[in-house]
Motif scaffolding. Sequence first.
Motif, PDB file in Angstrom:
ATOM      1  N   GLN A 605       0.841  -1.312   0.071  1.00 21.67           N
ATOM      2  CA  GLN A 605       0.064   0.048   0.031  1.00 21.67           C
ATOM      3  C   GLN A 605       0.818   1.185   0.138  1.00 21.67           C
ATOM      4  O   GLN A 605       1.496   1.424   0.890  1.00 21.67           O
ATOM      5  CB  GLN A 605      -0.955   0.032   1.175  1.00 21.67           C
ATOM      6  CG  GLN A 605      -1.961   1.022   1.194  1.00 21.67           C
ATOM      7  CD  GLN A 605      -2.854   0.815   0.123  1.00 21.67           C
ATOM      8  OE1 GLN A 605      -3.403  -0.291  -0.317  1.00 21.67           O
ATOM      9  NE2 GLN A 605      -3.716   1.997  -0.483  1.00 21.67           N
ATOM     10  N   ALA A 606       1.304   1.863  -1.277  1.00 21.75           N
ATOM     11  CA  ALA A 606       2.177   2.888  -1.321  1.00 21.75           C
ATOM     12  C   ALA A 606       1.454   4.161  -1.175  1.00 21.75           C
ATOM     13  O   ALA A 606       0.249   4.573  -1.534  1.00 21.75           O
ATOM     14  CB  ALA A 606       2.889   2.841  -2.781  1.00 21.75           C
ATOM     15  N   SER A 607       2.211   5.202  -0.593  1.00 22.54           N
ATOM     16  CA  SER A 607       1.760   6.574  -0.761  1.00 22.54           C
ATOM     17  C   SER A 607       1.808   7.148  -2.288  1.00 22.54           C
ATOM     18  O   SER A 607       2.975   6.763  -2.882  1.00 22.54           O
ATOM     19  CB  SER A 607       2.705   7.483  -0.017  1.00 22.54           C
ATOM     20  OG  SER A 607       2.458   8.915  -0.082  1.00 22.54           O
ATOM     21  N   ALA A 608       0.984   7.958  -2.411  1.00 19.58           N
ATOM     22  CA  ALA A 608       1.090   8.390  -4.203  1.00 19.58           C
ATOM     23  C   ALA A 608       2.510   9.156  -4.391  1.00 19.58           C
ATOM     24  O   ALA A 608       3.024   8.866  -5.389  1.00 19.58           O
ATOM     25  CB  ALA A 608      -0.325   9.521  -4.426  1.00 19.58           C
ATOM     26  N   GLU A 609       2.812   9.822  -3.360  1.00 20.29           N
ATOM     27  CA  GLU A 609       4.276  10.135  -3.620  1.00 20.29           C
ATOM     28  C   GLU A 609       5.242   9.113  -3.031  1.00 20.29           C
ATOM     29  O   GLU A 609       5.781   9.223  -1.891  1.00 20.29           O
ATOM     30  CB  GLU A 609       4.345  11.565  -2.573  1.00 20.29           C
ATOM     31  CG  GLU A 609       3.530  12.628  -3.399  1.00 20.29           C
ATOM     32  CD  GLU A 609       3.558  12.991  -4.954  1.00 20.29           C
ATOM     33  OE1 GLU A 609       4.911  12.836  -5.529  1.00 20.29           O
ATOM     34  OE2 GLU A 609       3.008  13.420  -5.469  1.00 20.29           O
ATOM     35  N   SER A 610       5.447   7.995  -3.732  1.00 20.01           N
ATOM     36  CA  SER A 610       6.596   7.118  -3.546  1.00 20.01           C
ATOM     37  C   SER A 610       7.664   7.038  -4.428  1.00 20.01           C
ATOM     38  O   SER A 610       7.276   6.852  -5.746  1.00 20.01           O
ATOM     39  CB  SER A 610       5.750   5.552  -3.145  1.00 20.01           C
ATOM     40  OG  SER A 610       5.162   5.815  -2.130  1.00 20.01           O
ATOM     41  N   TYR A 611       8.799   7.123  -4.171  1.00 21.54           N
ATOM     42  CA  TYR A 611       9.784   7.302  -5.225  1.00 21.54           C
ATOM     43  C   TYR A 611      10.879   5.786  -5.076  1.00 21.54           C
ATOM     44  O   TYR A 611      11.754   6.023  -4.184  1.00 21.54           O
ATOM     45  CB  TYR A 611      10.871   8.369  -4.767  1.00 21.54           C
ATOM     46  CG  TYR A 611       9.902   9.711  -4.778  1.00 21.54           C
ATOM     47  CD1 TYR A 611       8.986  10.022  -5.654  1.00 21.54           C
ATOM     48  CD2 TYR A 611      10.006  10.714  -3.823  1.00 21.54           C
ATOM     49  CE1 TYR A 611       7.970  11.201  -5.400  1.00 21.54           C
ATOM     50  CE2 TYR A 611       9.156  11.761  -3.445  1.00 21.54           C
ATOM     51  CZ  TYR A 611       8.209  11.874  -4.513  1.00 21.54           C
ATOM     52  OH  TYR A 611       7.274  12.915  -4.069  1.00 21.54           O
ATOM     53  N   ILE A 612      10.120   5.073  -5.505  1.00 30.72           N
ATOM     54  CA  ILE A 612      10.812   3.616  -5.611  1.00 30.72           C
ATOM     55  C   ILE A 612      11.815   3.072  -6.667  1.00 30.72           C
ATOM     56  O   ILE A 612      11.723   3.296  -7.724  1.00 30.72           O
ATOM     57  CB  ILE A 612       9.546   2.749  -5.245  1.00 30.72           C
ATOM     58  CG1 ILE A 612       8.245   3.185  -4.587  1.00 30.72           C
ATOM     59  CG2 ILE A 612      10.249   1.027  -5.174  1.00 30.72           C
ATOM     60  CD1 ILE A 612       7.452   2.445  -4.516  1.00 30.72           C
ATOM     61  N   GLY A 613      12.811   2.596  -6.031  1.00 33.10           N
ATOM     62  CA  GLY A 613      13.879   2.004  -7.090  1.00 33.10           C
ATOM     63  C   GLY A 613      15.051   1.475  -6.524  1.00 33.10           C
ATOM     64  O   GLY A 613      15.189   1.543  -5.246  1.00 33.10           O
ATOM     65  N   LEU A 614      15.787   0.723  -7.327  1.00 33.42           N
ATOM     66  CA  LEU A 614      17.150   0.082  -6.666  1.00 33.42           C
ATOM     67  C   LEU A 614      18.227   0.920  -7.343  1.00 33.42           C
ATOM     68  O   LEU A 614      18.644   0.950  -8.779  1.00 33.42           O
ATOM     69  CB  LEU A 614      17.169  -1.387  -7.474  1.00 33.42           C
ATOM     70  CG  LEU A 614      15.986  -2.268  -7.083  1.00 33.42           C
ATOM     71  CD1 LEU A 614      15.891  -3.484  -8.365  1.00 33.42           C
ATOM     72  CD2 LEU A 614      15.992  -2.806  -5.766  1.00 33.42           C
ATOM     73  N   VAL A 615      19.074   1.492  -6.441  1.00 33.74           N
ATOM     74  CA  VAL A 615      19.667   2.474  -6.779  1.00 33.74           C
ATOM     75  C   VAL A 615      21.442   2.333  -6.487  1.00 33.74           C
ATOM     76  O   VAL A 615      22.160   3.012  -6.495  1.00 33.74           O
ATOM     77  CB  VAL A 615      19.463   3.830  -6.078  1.00 33.74           C
ATOM     78  CG1 VAL A 615      18.149   4.626  -6.406  1.00 33.74           C
ATOM     79  CG2 VAL A 615      19.314   3.505  -4.591  1.00 33.74           C
ATOM     80  N   GLU A 616      21.479   0.719  -6.371  1.00 30.46           N
ATOM     81  CA  GLU A 616      22.831   0.222  -5.818  1.00 30.46           C
ATOM     82  C   GLU A 616      23.787   0.650  -6.720  1.00 30.46           C
ATOM     83  O   GLU A 616      25.158   0.658  -6.335  1.00 30.46           O
ATOM     84  CB  GLU A 616      22.764  -1.173  -5.644  1.00 30.46           C
ATOM     85  CG  GLU A 616      22.075  -1.539  -4.209  1.00 30.46           C
ATOM     86  CD  GLU A 616      20.365  -1.579  -4.625  1.00 30.46           C
ATOM     87  OE1 GLU A 616      19.850  -2.088  -3.795  1.00 30.46           O
ATOM     88  OE2 GLU A 616      20.010  -1.247  -5.746  1.00 30.46           O
ATOM     89  N   SER A 662      11.026   5.600  -9.577  1.00 32.93           N
ATOM     90  CA  SER A 662       9.718   6.154  -9.865  1.00 32.93           C
ATOM     91  C   SER A 662       9.670   7.472  -9.450  1.00 32.93           C
ATOM     92  O   SER A 662      10.164   7.822  -8.381  1.00 32.93           O
ATOM     93  CB  SER A 662       8.592   5.077  -9.480  1.00 32.93           C
ATOM     94  OG  SER A 662       8.585   5.352  -8.018  1.00 32.93           O
ATOM     95  N   THR A 663       9.059   8.373 -10.238  1.00 42.46           N
ATOM     96  CA  THR A 663       8.559   9.566  -9.556  1.00 42.46           C
ATOM     97  C   THR A 663       7.280   9.740  -9.095  1.00 42.46           C
ATOM     98  O   THR A 663       6.734  10.805  -8.529  1.00 42.46           O
ATOM     99  CB  THR A 663       8.707  10.681 -10.954  1.00 42.46           C
ATOM    100  OG1 THR A 663       7.637  10.143 -11.925  1.00 42.46           O
ATOM    101  CG2 THR A 663       9.943  10.583 -11.498  1.00 42.46           C
ATOM    102  N   SER A 664       6.511   8.513  -8.757  1.00 45.11           N
ATOM    103  CA  SER A 664       5.160   8.427  -8.249  1.00 45.11           C
ATOM    104  C   SER A 664       5.004   6.982  -7.929  1.00 45.11           C
ATOM    105  O   SER A 664       5.651   6.097  -8.720  1.00 45.11           O
ATOM    106  CB  SER A 664       4.209   8.970  -9.029  1.00 45.11           C
ATOM    107  OG  SER A 664       3.820   8.510 -10.209  1.00 45.11           O
ATOM    108  N   ALA A 665       3.965   6.548  -7.291  1.00 46.73           N
ATOM    109  CA  ALA A 665       3.575   5.331  -6.982  1.00 46.73           C
ATOM    110  C   ALA A 665       2.776   4.810  -8.512  1.00 46.73           C
ATOM    111  O   ALA A 665       3.151   3.639  -8.626  1.00 46.73           O
ATOM    112  CB  ALA A 665       2.616   5.197  -6.008  1.00 46.73           C
TER     113      ALA A 665
END
Length: 801
Positions: A605-616, A662-665
């Motif tokens: 359940q993600a906040s609309a403003e979620s910036y998700i990514g694999l940045v390793e 991601s720049t959003s969910a």
Amino acid sequence: MNQTIQKVAVLGSGVMGSRIACHFANIGVQVLLLDIVPRELNDKEKAKGLTLEDKAVRNRIVNDALQSTLKSNPSPIYDKAFVSRITTGNFDDDLDKIKDVDWTIEVVVERLDIKQQVFEKVEKHRKPGTFISSNTSGIPIHLMTEGRSEDFKKFFCGTHFFNPPRYLELLEIIPTKHTDPQVIDFLMKYSDVNLGKTTVLAKDTPAFIANRVGIFGIMDLFNSVQELGLSVEDVDKLTGPVIGRPKSATFRTADVVGLDTLIHVANGLYENVKQDERNTTFKLPEFLNKMQENNWLGSKSGQGFYKKVKDKDGKSEILSLDLDTLEYTSQSKTKFPVLDQTKGIDKVVDRFKVLAGAKDKAGEFYRKSFAGLFAYVSNRIPEISDELFRIDEAMRAGFGWQHGPFEIWDAIGVEKGLQFAKDEGHEVAGWVREMLDAGFKSFYEVKDGIQHYYSIPDKKMVEVPGVRELIILDHIRESKTVWKNEDCSVIDLGDGILNVEFHSKMNSLGGGVLAGINKGIELAEKEYRGVVIANQGQNFTVGANLGMIFMMAVEQEYDELNFAVKHFQDTMMRIRYSSVPVVVAPHNMTLGGGCEATLHADAVQASAESYIGLVEFGVGVIPGGGGSKELTKRAGDRYVKDDIELNAYRENLIKIAQAKVSTSAVEAFNLGYLVEGRDGITMNKRRLIADAKEKCIALAETGYSKPIKEKNVKVLGKQALGAFIVGAHQMMEGGYASEYEKKMVESLGNVMSGGPLSEATEVSEQYLLDLEREAFVKLCANKKTMERIQHMLQTGKPLRN
């Protein structure tokens, strides 16, 4: 009131109108965006032989405004495809279409006569019983209803969105004496749940709540900064993140917003609140008058309180304005001892007492500014609001403060705040002393996990409205924690659901957090029904504890590092293969290991403003906590008949190699980090944990069973590896990757192709985890990875080497 909002009309396509239209499109609403018809052709139109009757010309203003908005950064819209939900038009040809909308929002120029003209035309087409509002920041709302019908007045109110409306949470809703209370109740709740707003009920007073208090605070500071002998950069250092305010602090924020906007609001308040005991505070100081004359209006004019220049060598430098001489100079490096004292205090709310008690110039500054603020907000009740909590909500949501004025006052101590005000010659409203004399020592208190505020008319503590619909960890942590360590708490949310909360530095995922995740799942498997992994920090998590990894690599403790990575992987697999449902609720930055936790959850359940990514890749490694394995698995799951099978694997490899966030969910769904039909989005971040809890309960009640470990993950072997190596070489040759990044891509490609396999094969998840871990540890032994990690730890920025 049984209403739905399916269509909205936005009248006026300027900076605010277009962005409001985009945000309604974000939530799936059909939008009609209208503006005026041009009075004359431009050069391009003349060259094309167009006339003022051509549709392209008649809609030019609205179309140009929308396109300009869509190019802005950060983007006002979650997904460019959502623009199709916006239909453009003009007032002359298309105003009759508002008969089909559920809510009409006027956002035209800030002139009462023009707004009244628009409303007169609107009333000819508007369907009775539909909502109508004006988005204004200064014009009295009641004046707009003159000459309008009873139905219009009943459904009309002010709606003051803060700019940019996608990102700033505040929406002030201002009724008139004619507005039906049910209309206000509906718009307050709809805007909260659907638009994700902190909706604050405001009175029809100049600048409403947030701007009245916020502009006072800025102007009070402007009028005292020279007296205190502080520079522009000094003030910004003292009024930024150290007190829970945005990085742009005070003067930089003024530059970004535009000094013309600030001056307009300040002048309006100076003229319109003559009865205000601090009215003269809104009078422009001489340096601001001079800046206005010089057109030094901030970012829009290229210079304001700060100015970016280049020296003779072409190196950029940001100069600051000397308010005494009005000359730009290099920024000073003033040291304030008290700021060093607060570095070890993680919670902002715990810093206020230390800062205000300091004996240096910074302490003097804080005492003076808090004294003015406390007295001012106390005297604004009941003028701008009957309830003190609304002022705090408005300042948090509109100005990005972590704590509102009364919350800061509580943190310092009410008696101490009264003394500050007295020392500065300010008179605090009498109700504050009455509250203390009645035995109430604070403006807020928490009873049984529910926040209460001091109600002045009732002379007692009253429950904050709507708070029972939310889960606020700060309010229940003390009484509901069932297990904790220094970095993590396991909290009972009720109804058989536990919450695992991170509270390490920057919510990084080290041993303490991993222990908390494992303990939370262990406890739930014994005595509860499910687990939510969520917190209410500034970000969900910035990822794994880099400092720990760096120290192990420096000491060449590769066995210990291998063990630590395996423990992380095992924890992610515990999330996936627990016997109770685990729901992860990310918000804001959800990077690296945070993304991996999200990838392994039963549901998200993600906040609309979620910036998700694999940045390793930014620190010279591949995702080592199951992220590389999971994107390999998802590539195999995505394969569609007649597609080129390698494409899905290549796409996911590129996401990792480019550290795509991601720049959003919504974009997280597009990138494959979130799963359609399983995961959800919460528009209002304050509701996120409550929504995640409901999702977890639903999973538990619909017959959740422990998943079976997968042993048939498809990998493509040498066929894929060869393509990945060629791709990595092409990236380097094209200048998109350094030689070392090419090596990293090859290392990742080896994992995602399944290692030394001659052909497409089905392997277990554990097989891929072992490959992933081996690659991670090998990269950590490389000097260039060490340089990347060290650079990130020292600067917070990635190094390309």
